[in-house]
Design a protein around this motif. Structure first.
Motif, PDB file in Angstrom:
ATOM      1  N   ALA A 196     -21.938 -21.759 -12.854  1.00 32.50           N
ATOM      2  CA  ALA A 196     -23.291 -21.707 -12.299  1.00 32.50           C
ATOM      3  C   ALA A 196     -23.978 -20.373 -12.613  1.00 32.50           C
ATOM      4  CB  ALA A 196     -23.239 -21.938 -10.794  1.00 32.50           C
ATOM      5  N   GLY A 197     -23.268 -19.494 -13.320  1.00 33.40           N
ATOM      6  CA  GLY A 197     -23.879 -18.243 -13.757  1.00 33.40           C
ATOM      7  C   GLY A 197     -23.763 -17.088 -12.777  1.00 33.40           C
ATOM      8  N   ARG A 198     -22.892 -17.230 -11.773  1.00 36.17           N
ATOM      9  CA  ARG A 198     -22.762 -16.158 -10.779  1.00 36.17           C
ATOM     10  C   ARG A 198     -21.648 -15.189 -11.151  1.00 36.17           C
ATOM     11  NH1 ARG A 198     -21.397 -19.112  -5.911  1.00 36.17           N
ATOM     12  NH2 ARG A 198     -21.317 -17.050  -5.001  1.00 36.17           N
ATOM     13  N   LEU A 199     -21.695 -14.701 -12.365  1.00 32.41           N
ATOM     14  CA  LEU A 199     -20.618 -13.874 -12.907  1.00 32.41           C
ATOM     15  C   LEU A 199     -20.398 -12.574 -12.128  1.00 32.41           C
ATOM     16  CD1 LEU A 199     -18.488 -13.340 -15.024  1.00 32.41           C
ATOM     17  CD2 LEU A 199     -20.273 -12.618 -16.606  1.00 32.41           C
ATOM     18  N   ASP A 200     -21.465 -11.822 -11.882  1.00 31.06           N
ATOM     19  CA  ASP A 200     -21.304 -10.532 -11.200  1.00 31.06           C
ATOM     20  C   ASP A 200     -20.771 -10.703  -9.775  1.00 31.06           C
ATOM     21  OD1 ASP A 200     -22.283  -9.622 -13.551  1.00 31.06           O
ATOM     22  OD2 ASP A 200     -23.922  -8.444 -12.704  1.00 31.06           O
ATOM     23  N   ASP A 201     -21.312 -11.713  -9.072  1.00 31.58           N
ATOM     24  CA  ASP A 201     -20.823 -12.022  -7.719  1.00 31.58           C
ATOM     25  C   ASP A 201     -19.330 -12.298  -7.752  1.00 31.58           C
ATOM     26  OD1 ASP A 201     -23.323 -11.821  -6.721  1.00 31.58           O
ATOM     27  OD2 ASP A 201     -23.664 -13.977  -6.461  1.00 31.58           O
ATOM     28  N   VAL A 202     -18.943 -13.151  -8.698  1.00 30.29           N
ATOM     29  CA  VAL A 202     -17.540 -13.551  -8.809  1.00 30.29           C
ATOM     30  C   VAL A 202     -16.659 -12.327  -9.057  1.00 30.29           C
ATOM     31  CG1 VAL A 202     -15.900 -14.754 -10.321  1.00 30.29           C
ATOM     32  CG2 VAL A 202     -17.950 -15.934  -9.527  1.00 30.29           C
ATOM     33  N   ILE A 203     -17.098 -11.447  -9.943  1.00 26.21           N
ATOM     34  CA  ILE A 203     -16.302 -10.260 -10.271  1.00 26.21           C
ATOM     35  C   ILE A 203     -16.096  -9.384  -9.038  1.00 26.21           C
ATOM     36  CG2 ILE A 203     -16.390  -8.058 -11.509  1.00 26.21           C
ATOM     37  CD1 ILE A 203     -17.546  -9.678 -13.901  1.00 26.21           C
ATOM     38  N   HIS A 204     -17.156  -9.172  -8.285  1.00 30.18           N
ATOM     39  CA  HIS A 204     -17.016  -8.337  -7.087  1.00 30.18           C
ATOM     40  C   HIS A 204     -16.128  -9.003  -6.037  1.00 30.18           C
ATOM     41  CE1 HIS A 204     -19.483  -5.082  -8.441  1.00 30.18           C
ATOM     42  NE2 HIS A 204     -20.430  -5.915  -8.816  1.00 30.18           N
ATOM     43  N   CYS A 205     -16.235 -10.323  -5.928  1.00 29.48           N
ATOM     44  CA  CYS A 205     -15.372 -11.042  -4.977  1.00 29.48           C
ATOM     45  C   CYS A 205     -13.912 -10.979  -5.408  1.00 29.48           C
ATOM     46  CB  CYS A 205     -15.798 -12.517  -4.864  1.00 29.48           C
ATOM     47  SG  CYS A 205     -17.321 -12.733  -3.943  1.00 29.48           S
ATOM     48  N   LEU A 206     -13.676 -11.115  -6.705  1.00 26.62           N
ATOM     49  CA  LEU A 206     -12.297 -11.048  -7.209  1.00 26.62           C
ATOM     50  C   LEU A 206     -11.705  -9.667  -6.955  1.00 26.62           C
ATOM     51  CD1 LEU A 206     -12.545 -12.930 -10.642  1.00 26.62           C
ATOM     52  CD2 LEU A 206     -11.333 -13.693  -8.592  1.00 26.62           C
ATOM     53  N   ALA A 207     -12.522  -8.645  -7.189  1.00 23.16           N
ATOM     54  CA  ALA A 207     -12.048  -7.278  -6.983  1.00 23.16           C
ATOM     55  C   ALA A 207     -11.731  -7.045  -5.511  1.00 23.16           C
ATOM     56  CB  ALA A 207     -13.097  -6.285  -7.473  1.00 23.16           C
ATOM     57  N   LYS A 208     -12.604  -7.572  -4.642  1.00 17.24           N
ATOM     58  CA  LYS A 208     -12.384  -7.420  -3.196  1.00 17.24           C
ATOM     59  C   LYS A 208     -11.117  -8.177  -2.792  1.00 17.24           C
ATOM     60  CE  LYS A 208     -16.186  -7.828  -0.657  1.00 17.24           C
ATOM     61  NZ  LYS A 208     -17.178  -8.644   0.087  1.00 17.24           N
ATOM     62  N   TYR A 209     -10.950  -9.367  -3.386  1.00 15.23           N
ATOM     63  CA  TYR A 209      -9.787 -10.192  -3.100  1.00 15.23           C
ATOM     64  C   TYR A 209      -8.504  -9.434  -3.469  1.00 15.23           C
ATOM     65  CZ  TYR A 209      -6.805 -14.367  -3.154  1.00 15.23           C
ATOM     66  OH  TYR A 209      -5.818 -15.279  -2.920  1.00 15.23           O
ATOM     67  N   ARG A 210      -8.544  -8.777  -4.612  1.00 12.99           N
ATOM     68  CA  ARG A 210      -7.399  -8.010  -5.093  1.00 12.99           C
ATOM     69  C   ARG A 210      -7.088  -6.836  -4.176  1.00 12.99           C
ATOM     70  NH1 ARG A 210      -2.624  -7.125  -7.509  1.00 12.99           N
ATOM     71  NH2 ARG A 210      -2.508  -5.037  -8.358  1.00 12.99           N
ATOM     72  N   ARG A 211      -8.145  -6.194  -3.681  1.00 14.55           N
ATOM     73  CA  ARG A 211      -7.959  -4.975  -2.884  1.00 14.55           C
ATOM     74  C   ARG A 211      -7.602  -5.288  -1.440  1.00 14.55           C
ATOM     75  NH1 ARG A 211     -13.299  -3.115  -5.533  1.00 14.55           N
ATOM     76  NH2 ARG A 211     -12.632  -1.969  -7.370  1.00 14.55           N
ATOM     77  N   SER A 212      -7.833  -6.531  -1.002  1.00 18.11           N
ATOM     78  CA  SER A 212      -7.575  -6.866   0.411  1.00 18.11           C
ATOM     79  C   SER A 212      -6.083  -7.103   0.646  1.00 18.11           C
ATOM     80  CB  SER A 212      -8.358  -8.082   0.826  1.00 18.11           C
ATOM     81  OG  SER A 212      -7.934  -9.212   0.091  1.00 18.11           O
TER      82      SER A 212
END
Ligand SMILES: [Zn+2]
Length: 126
Positions: free
Chosen positions: A110-126
């Motif tokens: 759906a083109g939400r690349l930047d959102d996804v990247i920040h969520c993935l990074a947060k997911y990794r750090r949590s």
């Protein structure tokens, strides 16, 4: 539907004992079958293979997209670990929560690349 069946291990001839030379010396428990003498083989239908290929292709494309963009974001945002965090978040989500992983792929489509990247990074750090 895929079929699973058991075959005799070719490495040890079904004995579970490998009698050739290994780094540890001659013979020992067969590594090919963990000493059981048998191996499990799964046969997929052509349709299943096509599905698996498509899934792999989608995964590879998504990962490439995330890596390329997170690298650029890390460079401009001064967040040096963003690229690693997004990469490992991607893998952790795939292995840990396959259902959410598919939703993440949909979000990428759906083109939400930047959102996804920040969520993935947060997911990794949590
Ligand atoms: Zn074996």
């Amino acid at each position: 539907m895929s079929t699973t069946y058991t075959v005799k291990c070719v490495r040890c001839g079904g004995t579970g004992v490998y009698d050739g030379m290994t780094a540890a010396g001659r013979g020992g428990e067969c590594f090919g079958c963990n000493g059981t003498g048998r191996k499990t083989v799964t046969r997929y239908t052509a349709e299943e293979k096509a599905t698996l290929r498509a899934r792999k292709l989608r995964f590879d494309r998504a990962l490439e997209l995330v890596q390329r963009r997170s690298k650029a974001l890390a460079a401009t945002a001064g967040s040096v670990d963003l690229e690693d965090a997004a990469f490992y978040g991607f893998l952790a989500l795939r292995d840990g929560e396959p259902d959410r992983f598919l939703k993440m792929l949909d979000a990428l489509d759906a083109g939400r690349l930047d959102d996804v990247i920040h969520c993935l990074a947060k997911y990794r750090r949590s």
